[in-house]
Design a protein around this motif. Structure first.
Motif, PDB file in Angstrom:
ATOM      1  N   GLU A  80      -1.644  36.994  -8.199  1.00 53.83           N
ATOM      2  CA  GLU A  80      -2.504  37.220  -7.036  1.00 53.83           C
ATOM      3  C   GLU A  80      -3.425  36.021  -6.822  1.00 53.83           C
ATOM      4  O   GLU A  80      -3.929  35.430  -7.779  1.00 53.83           O
ATOM      5  N   VAL A  81      -3.628  35.696  -5.548  1.00 54.83           N
ATOM      6  CA  VAL A  81      -4.618  34.686  -5.155  1.00 54.83           C
ATOM      7  C   VAL A  81      -5.289  35.187  -3.875  1.00 54.83           C
ATOM      8  O   VAL A  81      -4.868  36.185  -3.287  1.00 54.83           O
ATOM      9  N   SER A  82      -6.324  34.483  -3.452  1.00 51.30           N
ATOM     10  CA  SER A  82      -6.968  34.781  -2.172  1.00 51.30           C
ATOM     11  C   SER A  82      -6.518  33.755  -1.137  1.00 51.30           C
ATOM     12  O   SER A  82      -6.140  32.627  -1.475  1.00 51.30           O
ATOM     13  N   PHE A  83      -6.575  34.153   0.128  1.00 49.67           N
ATOM     14  CA  PHE A  83      -6.102  33.293   1.212  1.00 49.67           C
ATOM     15  C   PHE A  83      -6.998  33.467   2.429  1.00 49.67           C
ATOM     16  O   PHE A  83      -7.231  34.586   2.878  1.00 49.67           O
ATOM     17  N   ARG A  84      -7.486  32.338   2.954  1.00 52.55           N
ATOM     18  CA  ARG A  84      -8.292  32.357   4.183  1.00 52.55           C
ATOM     19  C   ARG A  84      -7.682  31.375   5.173  1.00 52.55           C
ATOM     20  O   ARG A  84      -7.633  30.167   4.919  1.00 52.55           O
ATOM     21  N   PRO A  85      -7.188  31.841   6.329  1.00 48.51           N
ATOM     22  CA  PRO A  85      -6.576  30.931   7.300  1.00 48.51           C
ATOM     23  C   PRO A  85      -7.561  29.878   7.782  1.00 48.51           C
ATOM     24  O   PRO A  85      -8.746  30.151   7.957  1.00 48.51           O
ATOM     25  N   ALA A 145     -11.608  36.366  -4.328  1.00 50.10           N
ATOM     26  CA  ALA A 145     -11.725  36.746  -5.739  1.00 50.10           C
ATOM     27  C   ALA A 145     -10.894  35.776  -6.553  1.00 50.10           C
ATOM     28  O   ALA A 145      -9.984  35.119  -6.027  1.00 50.10           O
ATOM     29  N   PRO A 146     -11.179  35.631  -7.856  1.00 47.38           N
ATOM     30  CA  PRO A 146     -10.399  34.707  -8.699  1.00 47.38           C
ATOM     31  C   PRO A 146      -8.917  35.085  -8.729  1.00 47.38           C
ATOM     32  O   PRO A 146      -8.554  36.261  -8.611  1.00 47.38           O
ATOM     33  N   ASP A 147      -8.082  34.079  -8.868  1.00 45.96           N
ATOM     34  CA  ASP A 147      -6.652  34.340  -9.007  1.00 45.96           C
ATOM     35  C   ASP A 147      -6.387  35.043 -10.339  1.00 45.96           C
ATOM     36  O   ASP A 147      -7.192  34.975 -11.266  1.00 45.96           O
ATOM     37  N   ARG A 148      -5.247  35.704 -10.447  1.00 47.81           N
ATOM     38  CA  ARG A 148      -4.933  36.368 -11.710  1.00 47.81           C
ATOM     39  C   ARG A 148      -3.425  36.543 -11.863  1.00 47.81           C
ATOM     40  O   ARG A 148      -2.679  36.615 -10.874  1.00 47.81           O
ATOM     41  N   VAL A 149      -3.002  36.590 -13.112  1.00 44.98           N
ATOM     42  CA  VAL A 149      -1.616  36.895 -13.448  1.00 44.98           C
ATOM     43  C   VAL A 149      -1.523  38.398 -13.653  1.00 44.98           C
ATOM     44  O   VAL A 149      -2.150  38.949 -14.565  1.00 44.98           O
ATOM     45  N   VAL A 150      -0.756  39.085 -12.840  1.00 43.50           N
ATOM     46  CA  VAL A 150      -0.606  40.536 -12.938  1.00 43.50           C
ATOM     47  C   VAL A 150       0.495  40.892 -13.931  1.00 43.50           C
ATOM     48  O   VAL A 150       0.341  41.783 -14.774  1.00 43.50           O
ATOM     49  N   LYS A 151       1.610  40.150 -13.872  1.00 43.85           N
ATOM     50  CA  LYS A 151       2.723  40.424 -14.766  1.00 43.85           C
ATOM     51  C   LYS A 151       3.499  39.133 -14.989  1.00 43.85           C
ATOM     52  O   LYS A 151       3.769  38.395 -14.038  1.00 43.85           O
ATOM     53  N   GLU A 152       3.856  38.880 -16.227  1.00 39.72           N
ATOM     54  CA  GLU A 152       4.627  37.690 -16.563  1.00 39.72           C
ATOM     55  C   GLU A 152       5.776  38.093 -17.472  1.00 39.72           C
ATOM     56  O   GLU A 152       5.564  38.628 -18.560  1.00 39.72           O
ATOM     57  N   THR A 153       6.984  37.841 -16.985  1.00 37.33           N
ATOM     58  CA  THR A 153       8.179  38.201 -17.761  1.00 37.33           C
ATOM     59  C   THR A 153       9.078  37.001 -18.005  1.00 37.33           C
ATOM     60  O   THR A 153       9.569  36.793 -19.115  1.00 37.33           O
ATOM     61  N   SER A 154       9.298  36.213 -16.976  1.00 35.22           N
ATOM     62  CA  SER A 154      10.288  35.147 -17.071  1.00 35.22           C
ATOM     63  C   SER A 154       9.727  33.902 -17.742  1.00 35.22           C
ATOM     64  O   SER A 154       8.511  33.667 -17.783  1.00 35.22           O
ATOM     65  N   GLN A 155      10.636  33.077 -18.265  1.00 35.73           N
ATOM     66  CA  GLN A 155      10.250  31.788 -18.828  1.00 35.73           C
ATOM     67  C   GLN A 155       9.763  30.856 -17.717  1.00 35.73           C
ATOM     68  O   GLN A 155       8.871  30.036 -17.935  1.00 35.73           O
ATOM     69  N   ALA A 156      10.352  30.996 -16.533  1.00 38.53           N
ATOM     70  CA  ALA A 156       9.921  30.158 -15.415  1.00 38.53           C
ATOM     71  C   ALA A 156       8.461  30.431 -15.081  1.00 38.53           C
ATOM     72  O   ALA A 156       7.668  29.502 -14.875  1.00 38.53           O
ATOM     73  N   ALA A 157       8.083  31.709 -15.026  1.00 36.95           N
ATOM     74  CA  ALA A 157       6.691  32.041 -14.736  1.00 36.95           C
ATOM     75  C   ALA A 157       5.771  31.523 -15.822  1.00 36.95           C
ATOM     76  O   ALA A 157       4.685  30.993 -15.531  1.00 36.95           O
TER      77      ALA A 157
END
Length: 371
Positions: A80-85, A145-157
Motif C-alpha cells: 500500500e502507498v498513498s497517491f495524490r494527483p 499515510a506511510p507505505d506498508r507491506v501487507v503481504k509478501e510471498t514471492s522472491q520477486a517481492a
C-alpha cells in the motif's frame, strides 16, 4: 465499486505506471519507502513493477468509496502507498506509450495486488498465451499515510522490498516546493533575459507585449519593427495614444508619397478621411475592392511584370494599418509598412520620425527604472 480499467496492458522492463505528472526514475519513485512493487514517493505518479519483463499482463484498476476488502487469500503479494494527483489528466501508462484515462481527483490510498511474479520473472508474453502473472490496483479516498507491506510471498517481492529500503529518503514536501520554486524562478529569469535581448536591453510594457503578436509581419522583416529599431518602438509606446495616432497618419501619408500614389484621386480622398478619423469610402473600405481598383487604375506605378511593385503594396498596407482601432498597433504597423516603401533608406525615415515627433526621440527607460 467502479472498475476504471480491466484488460491487458503491455509491460516493458517489468514496468507499468500511473501518471498525472511527468514520470520519474525507479530510484526516485521508491525513495524512503519500505514497500517495493508500487513506488509512490513522487507526488502524482505510481511506479508499478511486474514479473513479466516484456509483453502483455492482465491488469485491473478499481475505485472504492471506502477501504475495500483485503483479499489476502487470493493475492500473493500486496503493498500500500498513498497517491495524490498532480493534475486532472491521470492515466494508466504502458512503457511504450499506451495510455488509459483514470478518472481520479482526490487523495487516495492505493493497494497493489500481485500474483505469479516468480513464475513470470524475466518472461515475455503475447496476448492469448497462458497467463503467468496478474495485477489489481485498488484506490479509495484516504488521507496520506506511510507505505506498508501487507503481504509478501514471492522472491520477486522480497527483492523489490529490499531495494526500496535501500533508497535514501526523498525530498520533503517543503523541499520539493522550494526546488520547484527555484526552477520556476530560473525559467522566468531566462525568459526575461531573452525578452530584454530582443528589446535591446530593455523590458517592454504590457501594452507592447499584448500588441506584439498582433503586429503585421512583412516579408524580409522577420522581427518587424522591433528588429529594425527596438528603441524607437519603446519610445512610440511611451509617447501615448494621441502621438501614436498622429504618427500612424503621418506614416500613411509618407508611404503613399514615397510609393508615388498619393495623387491618385481615391487614395488622396482616403488620406483625407484618415486625417479626419472617418471610415474609408470605396474602394479602401474593402480589400477585394481595393485590389480591383489597384489593378484597374493605370495611375498606380507598375513593376516590370506589369503589377504594382513592393513600395505600392506597402503603401496600401500602411493605409489600412493606420486606421486600426488600437493607436499603438496602428502606429507600429503603419511605420513598418512605410519603412518597406523606403527600402534600404529606412534609417533616414526613422531619423525623420524622431525629428517630427520629439516624444519618440526620448531614450527609453532603463530596466532598473521600471522595477
Amino acid at each position: 465499486m467502479r472498475t476504471l480499467f480491466s484488460g491487458e496492458v503491455n509491460a516493458a522492463y517489468g514496468q507499468i505506471y500511473v501518471c498525472s505528472a511527468y514520470g520519474h526514475t525507479l530510484e526516485d519513485s521508491f525513495a524512503g519507502q519500505r514497500a517495493g512493487l508500487c513506488g509512490g514517493a513522487v507526488p502524482g505518479d505510481l511506479f508499478l513493477l511486474t514479473g513479466t519483463h516484456t509483453g502483455s499482463v492482465p491488469f485491473a484498476v478499481e475505485l472504492y468509496e471506502t477501504e475495500p476488502p483485503l483479499d489476502a487469500d487470493v493475492w500473493e503479494d500486496i503493498v500500500e502507498v498513498s497517491f495524490r494527483p498532480e493534475s486532472n489528466k491521470i492515466k494508466l501508462v504502458e512503457w511504450d506509450g499506451g495510455r488509459y484515462p483514470l478518472p481520479l481527483s482526490e487523495t487516495y490510498r492505493v493497494r497493489y495486488h500481485c500474483r505469479g511474479m516468480d513464475e513470470a520473472r524475466g518472461a515475455s508474453r503475447d496476448v492469448g498465451e497462458p497467463v503467468l502473472d496478474e495485477y489489481l490496483l485498488r484506490f479509495w479516498p484516504s488521507p496520506p499515510a506511510p507505505d506498508r507491506v501487507v503481504k509478501e510471498t514471492s522472491q520477486a517481492a522480497a527483492y523489490w522490498q529490499e531495494f526500496a529500503r535501500k533508497q535514501p529518503p526523498g525530498l520533503t514536501a517543503e523541499e520539493r516546493a522550494e526546488a520547484e520554486r527555484r526552477v520556476r524562478d530560473e525559467e522566468e529569469r531566462i525568459r526575461l533575459q531573452q525578452e530584454m535581448d530582443d528589446w535591446g536591453g530593455h523590458l517592454p510594457s504590457d501594452r507592447l507585449r499584448n500588441v506584439r503578436d498582433k503586429l503585421r509581419s512583412v516579408q524580409g522583416y522577420p522581427n518587424g519593427l522591433i528588429g529594425l529599431d527596438a528603441a524607437l518602438v519603446l519610445a512610440i509606446d511611451a509617447a501615448g495614444p494621441q502621438e501614436q495616432r498622429a504618427l500612424a497618419r503621418w506614416a500613411a501619408h509618407r508611404a503613399c508619397t514615397t510609393a508615388g500614389v498619393s495623387d491618385i484621386d481615391w487614395i488622396a480622398r482616403g488620406l483625407v478621411e484618415l486625417d479626419r478619423g472617418e471610415r474609408y469610402s470605396p474602394p479602401l473600405d474593402d480589400p477585394r475592392r481595393l485590389r480591383a481598383a489597384v489593378l484597374a487604375d493605370e495611375g498606380v506605378p507598375r513593376s516590370h511584370e506589369g503589377t504594382p511593385g513592393l513600395p505600392q503594396a506597402a503603401a496600401f498596407a500602411a493605409l489600412f494599418d493606420a486606421a486600426a482601432a488600437d493607436p499603438l498597433k496602428a502606429a507600429l504597423d503603419a511605420l513598418l509598412a512605410t519603412a518597406v516603401t523606403h527600402g534600404s533608406a529606412w534609417r533616414r525615415l526613422f531619423a525623420e520620425v524622431r525629428r517630427t515627433f520629439p516624444a519618440t526621440a526620448v531614450a527609453p527607460e532603463t530596466t532598473s527604472d521600471r522595477q
